[in-house]
Every structure is written in C-alpha cells, then in structure tokens.
Motif scaffolding. Structure first.
Motif, PDB file in Angstrom:
ATOM      1  N   VAL A   1       0.834  -1.204   0.000  1.00 16.54           N
ATOM      2  CA  VAL A   1       0.000   0.000   0.000  1.00 16.54           C
ATOM      3  C   VAL A   1       0.871   1.257   0.000  1.00 16.54           C
ATOM      4  CG1 VAL A   1      -1.731   1.320   1.269  1.00 16.54           C
ATOM      5  CG2 VAL A   1      -1.921  -1.162   1.146  1.00 16.54           C
ATOM      6  N   LEU A   2       1.923   1.253   0.784  1.00 15.21           N
ATOM      7  CA  LEU A   2       2.818   2.416   0.829  1.00 15.21           C
ATOM      8  C   LEU A   2       3.457   2.686  -0.528  1.00 15.21           C
ATOM      9  CD1 LEU A   2       4.585   1.937   4.291  1.00 15.21           C
ATOM     10  CD2 LEU A   2       2.631   3.388   3.725  1.00 15.21           C
ATOM     11  N   SER A   3       3.736   1.615  -1.271  1.00 19.48           N
ATOM     12  CA  SER A   3       4.297   1.784  -2.622  1.00 19.48           C
ATOM     13  C   SER A   3       3.316   2.489  -3.540  1.00 19.48           C
ATOM     14  CB  SER A   3       4.679   0.423  -3.215  1.00 19.48           C
ATOM     15  OG  SER A   3       5.756  -0.150  -2.515  1.00 19.48           O
ATOM     16  N   ILE A   4       2.018   2.218  -3.361  1.00 20.02           N
ATOM     17  CA  ILE A   4       0.993   2.886  -4.164  1.00 20.02           C
ATOM     18  C   ILE A   4       1.005   4.387  -3.881  1.00 20.02           C
ATOM     19  CG2 ILE A   4      -1.496   3.080  -4.569  1.00 20.02           C
ATOM     20  CD1 ILE A   4      -1.678   0.087  -3.848  1.00 20.02           C
ATOM     21  N   VAL A   5       1.213   4.746  -2.615  1.00 17.68           N
ATOM     22  CA  VAL A   5       1.261   6.163  -2.240  1.00 17.68           C
ATOM     23  C   VAL A   5       2.535   6.814  -2.770  1.00 17.68           C
ATOM     24  CG1 VAL A   5       1.305   7.777  -0.293  1.00 17.68           C
ATOM     25  CG2 VAL A   5      -0.143   5.741  -0.183  1.00 17.68           C
TER      26      VAL A   5
ATOM     27  N   ALA B   1       2.404   4.016 -11.001  1.00 15.49           N
ATOM     28  CA  ALA B   1       2.590   2.592 -11.260  1.00 15.49           C
ATOM     29  C   ALA B   1       1.347   1.785 -10.915  1.00 15.49           C
ATOM     30  CB  ALA B   1       3.779   2.066 -10.465  1.00 15.49           C
ATOM     31  N   LEU B   2       1.086   0.755 -11.727  1.00 15.55           N
ATOM     32  CA  LEU B   2       0.034  -0.188 -11.381  1.00 15.55           C
ATOM     33  C   LEU B   2       0.460  -1.025 -10.186  1.00 15.55           C
ATOM     34  CD1 LEU B   2      -0.966  -1.454 -14.945  1.00 15.55           C
ATOM     35  CD2 LEU B   2      -2.188   0.201 -13.535  1.00 15.55           C
ATOM     36  N   SER B   3       1.737  -1.355 -10.128  1.00 12.68           N
ATOM     37  CA  SER B   3       2.298  -2.088  -8.995  1.00 12.68           C
ATOM     38  C   SER B   3       3.802  -1.922  -9.027  1.00 12.68           C
ATOM     39  CB  SER B   3       1.930  -3.582  -9.060  1.00 12.68           C
ATOM     40  OG  SER B   3       2.458  -4.164 -10.237  1.00 12.68           O
ATOM     41  N   THR B   4       4.439  -2.162  -7.903  1.00 12.01           N
ATOM     42  CA  THR B   4       5.896  -2.102  -7.824  1.00 12.01           C
ATOM     43  C   THR B   4       6.394  -3.260  -6.980  1.00 12.01           C
ATOM     44  OG1 THR B   4       5.871  -0.701  -5.847  1.00 12.01           O
ATOM     45  CG2 THR B   4       5.990   0.417  -7.969  1.00 12.01           C
ATOM     46  N   VAL B   5       7.584  -3.726  -7.293  1.00 10.29           N
ATOM     47  CA  VAL B   5       8.239  -4.709  -6.439  1.00 10.29           C
ATOM     48  C   VAL B   5       9.673  -4.276  -6.244  1.00 10.29           C
ATOM     49  CG1 VAL B   5       6.801  -6.679  -7.082  1.00 10.29           C
ATOM     50  CG2 VAL B   5       8.825  -6.179  -8.422  1.00 10.29           C
ATOM     51  N   LYS B   6      10.196  -4.537  -5.056  1.00 15.40           N
ATOM     52  CA  LYS B   6      11.592  -4.240  -4.761  1.00 15.40           C
ATOM     53  C   LYS B   6      12.303  -5.556  -4.516  1.00 15.40           C
ATOM     54  CE  LYS B   6      14.661  -1.684  -1.666  1.00 15.40           C
ATOM     55  NZ  LYS B   6      14.761  -0.745  -0.528  1.00 15.40           N
TER      56      LYS B   6
END
Length: 430
Positions: free
Chosen positions: A126-130, A135-140
């Motif tokens: 959720v924090l990545s969305i903020v 982005a539609l989604s992110t991964v680290k």
C-alpha cells in the motif's frame, strides 16, 4: 522436490495446486478432512487429515524436503515449526506469521526458519501505491536497490509507438531496462526492435533512487497522492495508519461502522480525521469528498466488503482503489471491474516458495507476474571477460542488472562480466 504444506486454507490450497502442476511431490496436512480430501481427489496431492501438532502426524512426511506452514493460527504455526526443527531436524521451513515479534530477526534466527509477515508485506504494498502513484504495482528485489514497476502505456505517452531502441537518449540520462511487455494477456520478453503500444503494460527496472528522475525523463504525467480514505478496520489497520500518517502531505481519513474502533483510532492517531458510519453510506462518503480522493483503501477481514466499498468509491469518482482479496481466482475479475490494486496475500508466500525450489536461486520477490521468473545467476569462468551482449544463458531471456561486489548496475550491452559477478535475469516460467 518433496514439499509439505501445512494448512489447507486459501493460501495453502493455492500453493498445493500450483506446485503440483509444476511436477513437485506435494503433501498437504489439515485437520479439516473435507478440504484435504477435495485437494487430494482433484490433484496429484497426498492428503493427510491430521493435526500437525501431533508428532505421529508429522512422521508421515518426515522424508519431505521443504515445509510450508500456513495455518490461520500463527501461534500454532510457530509451534509446528519448533516441532519440525527440534524433533525432525528439518532445515527448510517457511512460516506464515502476522505478529511483528514472530518475524523479528532474533526470533527468526533462533528458530532458523524463513518467515513471511503477511501484514507487513501488505502494508509495504500500500505504501508503494502512495509513493509511486504512476505505477500499477511495484516490487523491490529483497536486499537490492532495484525497483521493478508496472506501467500502463497511454496514447498520449511519448513511449507509445516507439521501439525500445529509440529510448537510448533517455537511457543515457537514467539507467533503466524494460524487462517485459504485457499485451492482451500475454507476456513478451522484449528486444531492442520491440514496439511499445498504447494499452501495453510494461515492466520497468530502475535503481530505486532514480525512479522519479526516470518518470520525469519519460514524460509520464501523474498526480501525487494527497487525499486517502481508509475504510474499515482489521488487524493490520493500525500498522497501516501508523505508516500512512508519516506522509505529512497526505490528508488521511478513516471510516468505520464500529464506534469503539473510531474512538480507538482517534486516540492513537490525532492527525487522522475519523468518521463513524457505514462504509457504503453514499451521503457520508460524498459529504467527506470521497469523489475527489486520490486513493481509497479497504483491507478489512471481509473480502466482499472490501470489493463492494472500493467499487462504490470508484463509481463516486475516487481516482484509485485498493482492496484486499483473499481468493486468488478473484484477482483478474476484481481488476476488470475497476479496482486498481487488488492485493492477494498468496503471492507473498509464493515468492518465498519459489526461492527454495529453484536451483538457480529465484529471488524472493519473483512473482511480479504469473508468467515471469526473476533469477540470480553467478558468472562462471565460461562467461568471464565477455560483454553482456555476448552472454548466452538458458535461464536468462534478458539480463536486468549486474551485481559486482556490493554495487548493483542496470545491465548494458557493453558491460564486461567478471567471474563472481551476479546477474539478475528475467525469463518465462519453466
């Protein structure tokens, strides 16, 4: 590999079905005999309707290699892990938890197990969305500085209609790689001559510190997240609100039908505006301006409530909605009806499993797509001295990055490889 899954709930059942299709020998243990029988009848799975806290139950799978403990009770999960380690001396155990204490380094190191804290992983998503609203989604990638974000190409984007090789000027300013293109439901591992079209979903790898510079260079327009609604309460709400309240530029509102919950949140988070009311009360939502909100989040324990409240928010005008979805088969359906970011907990556990199962070392965050694997491969003497453009590896359809010592670089064709370098590669599953 022989894999034993303990717990036949949504996550356990999903993993059992998926891994059985990949030719692993699977056993599943659960006290609910109906669930076990259904899985063993429908798939090539050994079903054991017994209690994993009983040593005699675990004896039936003592020759298995990997144990995935995913019951709904985390205290039971920890107890089962202790039995597997102490009585059966099992090395490979993956443990599902939600309590921070159980996933803390001291406990994890003491038990010598891999833990997945589902609540923390959901919060980070959720924090990545903020942080990255474009982005539609992110991964680290775990322990790396590399971010892979998924972006929907729009007609007005400068990317649209271009070949990847035409982006060389931008790449000279900010190192990045387009690692995959999703088009009409199919995954394409791109080449330089590959075109990018409107409505493509592209997966872009970039150093985390340079992601905003890249977005600017690519001319991607987006609005920052300034208004967030959190609908309803669950076990992970407090952690989520705690993290979100650290974004000083975000106006945060919380709604719950439970007055005692509203009082609790008001006391814990004075900076958050709290409302007592139903999550689907249209007049309340409109009066609080949900129609102009940037993000609506519903992560309650009620999947149906999450989906319905997010659909309502989107229909009222909210720009983006995020819902917790427990059934994997609902994910595509939920996206198709307008929910931007369905969060499915089973993916968090699946990525850990793939790392254990892969001989090539699939990274912890491997499942960015159902059809893609990200793997780490060490450079041997046969590749030493060669340029990346000359490297040929069966497990690598595309080299994303090179790790030399402690430094990570986005891969370029003229990068010279040395023995001991680590290649981060992307390829189609299987």
């Amino acid at each position: 590999m022989k894999v034993c899954i303990i717990g036949a709930g949504v996550v356990g059942s999903y993993l059992a079905k998926k891994l059985s299709r990949e030719n692993h020998e699977i056993a599943i243990i659960d006290v609910d005999s109906a669930k076990v029988e259904q899985l063993s009848y429908s798939y090539d799975i050994l079903g054991l309707p017994c209690n994993a806290l009983d040593v005699n139950c675990l004896k039936k799978v003592e020759d298995f290699d990997l144990f995935i403990v995913v019951t709904e009770n985390e205290e039971k999960n920890v107890a089962i892990a202790v039995l597997l380690k102490a009585v059966f001396n099992k090395e490979n155990v993956i443990l599902r938890v939600s309590n921070k204490a159980f996933s803390s380094p001291p406990v994890r190191d003491f038990l010598k197990v891999d833990t997945v804290n589902v609540f923390s992983e959901i919060t980070q998503t959720v924090l990545s969305i903020v942080k990255y609203p474009f982005a539609l989604s992110t991964v680290k990638l775990e322990n790396e500085e590399l971010i892979i974000f998924k972006y929907l190409v729009k007609v007005e984007d400068s990317l649209a209609g271009k070949q990847i090789q035409e982006l060389g000027e931008t790449r000279n300013k900010v190192d990045f790689t387009i690692v995959a293109i999703e088009r009409e439901g199919k995954i394409i591992i791109p080449r330089g001559e590959s075109f990018i079209y409107p409505d493509d979903k592209i997966y872009v790898a970039v150093n985390e510190g340079k992601i905003k510079s890249l977005v600017e260079e690519l001319g991607i327009n987006y609005s920052p997240i300034k208004s967030v609604f959190v609908l309803g309460y669950s076990k992970l709400t407090e952690e989520l609100l705690s993290k979100l309240s650290q974004f000083k530029e975000v106006n945060l509102k919380f709604i719950s039908p439970q007055k005692e919950i509203c009082d609790l949140v008001s006391g814990l988070f004075p900076s958050i505006t709290v409302f007592h009311g139903e999550l689907t009360d249209v007049e309340l939502l409109k009066s609080e301006n949900i129609q102009n909100s940037d993000l609506v989040i519903s992560l309650t324990d009620d999947e149906e409530a999450n989906i319905l409240s997010c659909i309502l928010a989107k229909n009222l005008g909210a720009k983006k909605a995020c819902a917790l979805v427990f059934h994997p088969e609902y994910e595509v359906l939920v996206e198709s009806i307008g929910i931007d970011a369905p969060i499915v907990p089973r993916k968090l556990l699946a990525s850990k499993v793939y790392k254990k199962l892969s001989k090539k070392g699939v990274l912890d965050i491997a499942e960015i797509s159902e059809d893609i694997d990200i793997v780490e491969v060490e450079v041997d003497s046969s590749l030493s001295g060669r340029k990346i453009s000359e490297a040929k590896l069966k497990s690598c359809r595309l080299i994303i990055a090179v790790k030399k010592g402690e430094k990570l670089f986005i891969a370029k064709g003229d990068t010279v490889l040395e023995k001991g370098d680590k290649l981060i590669c992307i390829g189609k599953k299987g």
